[in-house]
Write a protein that holds these residues in place. Structure first.
Motif, PDB file in Angstrom:
ATOM      1  N   ALA A 127       0.825  -1.219   0.000  1.00  0.00           N
ATOM      2  CA  ALA A 127       0.000   0.000   0.000  1.00  0.00           C
ATOM      3  C   ALA A 127       0.857   1.267   0.000  1.00  0.00           C
ATOM      4  CB  ALA A 127      -0.945  -0.027   1.199  1.00  0.00           C
ATOM      5  N   PRO A 128       1.887   1.391   0.864  1.00  0.00           N
ATOM      6  CA  PRO A 128       2.730   2.604   0.794  1.00  0.00           C
ATOM      7  C   PRO A 128       3.409   2.777  -0.561  1.00  0.00           C
ATOM      8  CG  PRO A 128       3.064   1.446   2.876  1.00  0.00           C
ATOM      9  CD  PRO A 128       2.254   0.537   2.008  1.00  0.00           C
ATOM     10  N   GLN A 129       3.829   1.651  -1.174  1.00  0.00           N
ATOM     11  CA  GLN A 129       4.480   1.757  -2.480  1.00  0.00           C
ATOM     12  C   GLN A 129       3.490   2.212  -3.555  1.00  0.00           C
ATOM     13  OE1 GLN A 129       5.940  -2.316  -2.463  1.00  0.00           O
ATOM     14  NE2 GLN A 129       8.066  -1.600  -2.230  1.00  0.00           N
ATOM     15  N   ALA A 526      -6.993  -4.501   2.931  1.00  0.00           N
ATOM     16  CA  ALA A 526      -7.898  -3.407   2.569  1.00  0.00           C
ATOM     17  C   ALA A 526      -7.132  -2.177   2.114  1.00  0.00           C
ATOM     18  CB  ALA A 526      -8.786  -3.065   3.767  1.00  0.00           C
ATOM     19  N   ASP A 527      -6.035  -1.880   2.742  1.00  0.00           N
ATOM     20  CA  ASP A 527      -5.254  -0.699   2.360  1.00  0.00           C
ATOM     21  C   ASP A 527      -4.696  -0.840   0.953  1.00  0.00           C
ATOM     22  OD1 ASP A 527      -3.630  -2.756   3.119  1.00  0.00           O
ATOM     23  OD2 ASP A 527      -2.136  -1.496   4.127  1.00  0.00           O
ATOM     24  N   VAL A 528      -4.279  -2.087   0.597  1.00  0.00           N
ATOM     25  CA  VAL A 528      -3.760  -2.324  -0.754  1.00  0.00           C
ATOM     26  C   VAL A 528      -4.874  -2.132  -1.782  1.00  0.00           C
ATOM     27  CG1 VAL A 528      -2.769  -4.050  -2.298  1.00  0.00           C
ATOM     28  CG2 VAL A 528      -1.952  -3.878   0.061  1.00  0.00           C
ATOM     29  N   ALA A 533      -7.559   1.020  -6.064  1.00  0.00           N
ATOM     30  CA  ALA A 533      -8.755   1.735  -6.520  1.00  0.00           C
ATOM     31  C   ALA A 533      -8.433   3.199  -6.778  1.00  0.00           C
ATOM     32  CB  ALA A 533      -9.859   1.609  -5.468  1.00  0.00           C
ATOM     33  N   ALA A 534      -7.570   3.782  -5.939  1.00  0.00           N
ATOM     34  CA  ALA A 534      -7.180   5.176  -6.145  1.00  0.00           C
ATOM     35  C   ALA A 534      -6.401   5.337  -7.443  1.00  0.00           C
ATOM     36  CB  ALA A 534      -6.350   5.660  -4.967  1.00  0.00           C
TER      37      ALA A 534
END
Length: 822
Positions: A127-129, A526-528, A533-534
């Motif tokens: 997710a951060p990447q 969920a964060d990934v 989606a973003a």
């Protein structure tokens, strides 16, 4: 040494029996030797460091368990060169399937399906990447819009990232390339995964032979292509071959040098049989006992042949030289009885003292030291018994070669008159000089530590140089530390735990990279999903001008393709990647950690071992089940055991020597006088090591306790002869028994000195340390000890030493005992 039983009489009767019926004695000995030879012939040699530790040790049990799951440890690395890069690739494509048909090979790595992961790159980002990628894309698009405005003037000298640079920045670092080649492509490497462990020497030899034969056969269809190999199994074979050659050569050379010493000192060729045959018989019995109790020799116990030859010859030398001395005064049979009765007590005391010092090593936690102590103690007792069981009969046979001489003493020169006494100042100078050496030794002792570079113990040969070359070409070490977890999920957790641990250690971390199968699987959570989606929303909101831009369209189309990639499972991962992390039976997953530095330095090895111990504790606290496969952990545990055992073993050996001397002499004061010079002599060893430039290592450290056992012999024999002759006989004792002590020291030095010819640096260091130790012990027992006796004999009349007989260190035996033993 006094006994409640009349052993002198018993030994005299046995000497007469041996002289009168030598054939019967030798026939019985021959039958025992043949039986022992049958057992000794089955004695094996294990050159692996793994077998220096007990099988129940955590490191050994982990290594065996993970090796079974992995199908073997390490790789056999085959280098192909001599042709263009395209030709080398065709060669590898032809060779790999052939190698994988071999029963010794599990699989071959030389290329990876990098396209599979390139098309699914976004699935491998966390997710951060993903967030960082989206932000960089948004910033790049914003900069593109600003650049399109003719009125915009940028005040920032740093150019914005292009879409190509953003793609390179956020490409997952999986540590695989399409082909395993050198940077210039002129060398291609095939990593052959064995189906067995390198510790199995027979398997290693079969593997290397089969791989090399197959490679040579395939190379015939590719002119110019040539191959060579390195890796764990190749290094294991080469090191074992060198050690076997070194030990064989050292044993033969030790025997030849010892034979020359015997022949020159005794000036009779028959002495070779009298002295050498009992040693051979004693060695056969010793190794028969070893075969029954242990079953094999290892890298540390393997050089005992050379040592036991030197020790065993010593007993025969003292017996034969004493016999030659008695023959000048007595007929053959009487001379033999006198020689046996005059030397057996000293020889037995010496042997028991040696055996006690060696036996102290059996207290070691380090299995190799314990085995060394047991074998050496057994060997000493077997050789001394063989000397006094076979020696008299062999002497009798040599006399029967010229029977006319046996009935009368041999012609000889008259006994030399007593030499002038050694000046007192010279004796004091010897004592003061030795004391000065001890003081210097104490001042430099701190410079004599453990050898930090383990690579020096293995040495350099073609396979090690090729190994270093391939590491430099690929940019990382190809023998990772392998961790076994029950499943893929736990493997991922273990990899995360290890990365966290390495991050805490910072610059002292052990590993440069940690990889598990999870790193090749899509990230979940969920964060990934929110970040993906973003990214999709970002693509949907792009203005039409960006979509139709000739410069941006290729990068955006590529991003659309990556976003459209579907998640996949373990089964979809390319087999050349999946099999690296999957156990043979499918029950288990591996984590591979690649080291950032060589562990040949003991400081790095200690950090590695300490961090592995820490990882075990953290993993246990988190409920993670793990086992580790890395032979460096074996080396680490060996170092720790040697450091822990060393001081205690040296103290135990010293106490054992002193206790045996006190029992023999029935006086702590006399034991101190006899053993003290030995300790003083060995205290000079740090000075000798400092001047020579020698350090301790876990192979030669075993010599230190043994020097106590080996060196005490000279003092014991000098004492017993001096006690037999009585005060005032020191000059005669030094001319006779002292000469025998010098010859015995040379025979011991021959046993160790033969190891100086070894090409294996670890074995060579044993010979170097032992020779320095023998020289220092000789200084104490054969130079300092007689000097102290001479000074004690010259005490002024009326001194306390003369008035109190209990303080006399070496009182004469009662007259009747002197007459009986002479």
């Amino acid at each position: 040494m006094r006994f409640p039983v009349d052993f002198d009489g018993a030994m005299g009767r046995f000497a007469r029996l041996s002289y009168q019926r030598p054939g019967r004695v030798l026939l019985g000995a021959l039958l025992v030797a043949l039986l022992a030879a049958g057992f000794a012939a089955r004695l094996g040699f294990h050159g692996s460091f793994v077998e220096l530790l007990p099988s129940h040790t955590v490191e050994v049990s982990d290594l065996e368990a993970v090796s079974q799951k992995a199908g073997g440890d390490g790789y056999l690395v085959l280098r192909a060169q001599g042709a263009a890069p395209e030709e080398l690739r065709r060669f590898a494509h032809a060779l790999a399937p052939r190698l994988e048909t071999l029963e010794e090979v599990r699989y071959v790595e030389y290329r990876y399906d990098t396209r599979f992961f390139a098309d699914r790159a976004l699935l491998l980002l966390s997710a951060p990447q993903l967030k960082g990628l989206r932000e960089d894309l948004e910033e790049a698009l914003r900069q593109q819009k600003l650049a399109a405005n003719p009125l915009f003037v940028s005040l920032d000298d740093t150019p914005p990232l292009t879409f190509e640079e953003i793609a390179r920045k956020h490409t997952p670092k999986l540590g695989v390339s399409e082909y395993l080649t050198s940077p210039d492509g002129r060398e291609l490497y095939l990593f052959v995964k064995p189906a067995g462990v390198a510790g199995d020497l027979v398997f290693a030899q079969e593997l290397v032979a089969a791989v090399q034969a197959t490679s040579d056969a395939v190379a015939k269809d590719f002119p110019g292509v040539r191959t060579d190999a390195t890796g764990t199994h190749v290094l294991r074979i080469e090191e074992d071959r060198r050690m076997r050659e070194d030990l064989t050569r050292a044993s033969m050379l030790s025997g030849l040098i010892a034979a020359a010493i015997v022949a020159l000192s005794c000036r009779r060729l028959t002495a070779l049989a009298v002295v050498g045959a009992p040693v051979g018989a004693g060695l056969l019995v010793t190794f028969a006992v070893v075969q029954v109790t242990i079953g094999y020799l290892n890298i540390i116990t393997g050089f005992l042949v050379a040592i036991l030859i030197g020790l065993g010859i010593e007993y025969g030398l003292h017996l034969f030289l004493r016999y030659a001395e008695e023959r000048r005064e007595l007929p053959a049979e009487a001379a033999l009885v006198a020689a046996i009765q005059g030397t057996w007590a000293g020889a037995l005391t010496s042997a028991c003292t040696n055996a006690a010092a060696f036996a102290a090593l059996t207290l070691a936690q380090f299995q190799a030291f314990a085995q060394f102590g047991w074998i050496a103690a057994s060997g000493v007792m077997c050789t001394v018994l063989a000397t006094y069981l076979l020696g008299p009969a062999l002497v009798a046979l040599t006399e029967r070669l010229r029977p006319s001489r046996a009935a009368a003493p041999l012609p000889h020169r008259p006994r030399r008159s007593a030499p002038r006494p050694v000046p007192r100042m010279l004796l004091v100078g010897i004592v003061v000089g030795v004391g000065a050496i001890v003081a210097y030794s104490a001042s430099v002792a701190h410079t004599v530590g453990f050898e930090p570079n383990m690579r020096k113990l293995r040495g350099e040969f073609a396979a090690t140089r090729l190994d270093d070359h391939i590491i430099s070409q690929l940019g990382r070490r190809h023998s990772p530390t392998v961790f076994l977890s029950p499943d893929v999920a736990q493997a991922g957790q273990l990899a995360t735990t290890l990365r966290d641990l390495e991050a805490r250690h910072g610059k002292d971390r052990t590993f440069a990279d940690v990889v598990s199968l999870n790193d090749f699987l899509p990230r979940q959570g969920a964060d990934v999903e929110a970040e993906r989606a973003a990214l999709r929303a970002f693509m949907d909101d792009l203005p039409e001008s960006a979509r139709t831009s000739d410069r941006l369209r290729p990068a955006l189309d590529r991003l659309e393709t990556l976003l459209a990639a579907k998640p996949y499972g373990v089964e979809a991962v390319p087999s050349e990647v999946r099999r690296r992390f999957t156990a043979l039976d499918g029950a288990g997953s591996f984590v591979m950690a690649f080291k950032r530095e060589s562990l040949s330095d003991t400081d790095a090895l200690h950090r590695f071992g300490a961090q592995m111990d820490e990882l075990r504790e953290v993993a246990r606290a988190r409920g993670l089940d793990m086992k580790v496969l890395d032979s460096n952990l074996i080396a680490y545990r060996i170092f720790e055991l040697v450091r822990k055992d060393g001081p205690g073993l040296l103290l135990a050996a010293g106490l054992a020597v002193f206790a045996m001397m006190a029992m023999s002499l029935r006086s702590l004061r006399r034991a101190g006088l006899v053993a003290g010079p030995l300790y003083v002599g060995l205290a000079c060893l740090p000075a000798a090591m400092h001047l020579y430039g020698l350090k301790l290592n876990f192979i030669n450290a075993v010599v230190l306790p043994n020097l106590l056992a080996i060196a005490v012999d000279n003092a014991v024999h000098l004492y017993h002869r001096y006690r037999e002759e009585g005060p005032g006989s020191l000059a005669h004792v030094v001319r006779t028994t002292g000469v025998a002590a010098v010859v015995a020291t040379l025979s011991n030095a021959a046993g160790y000195g033969a190891l100086l010819t070894a090409r294996h640096p670890g074995l060579k260091s044993i010979g170097e340390l032992a020779l320095l130790g023998v020289a220092c012990a000789f200084l104490g027992t054969t130079v300092l000890f007689p000097a102290l006796l001479a000074l004690l004999e010259r005490q002024p009349p009326g001194s306390r030493l003369e008035e109190d007989e209990r303080l006399l260190p070496l009182p004469a035996e009662p007259e009747e005992e002197v007459q009986r033993s002479a």
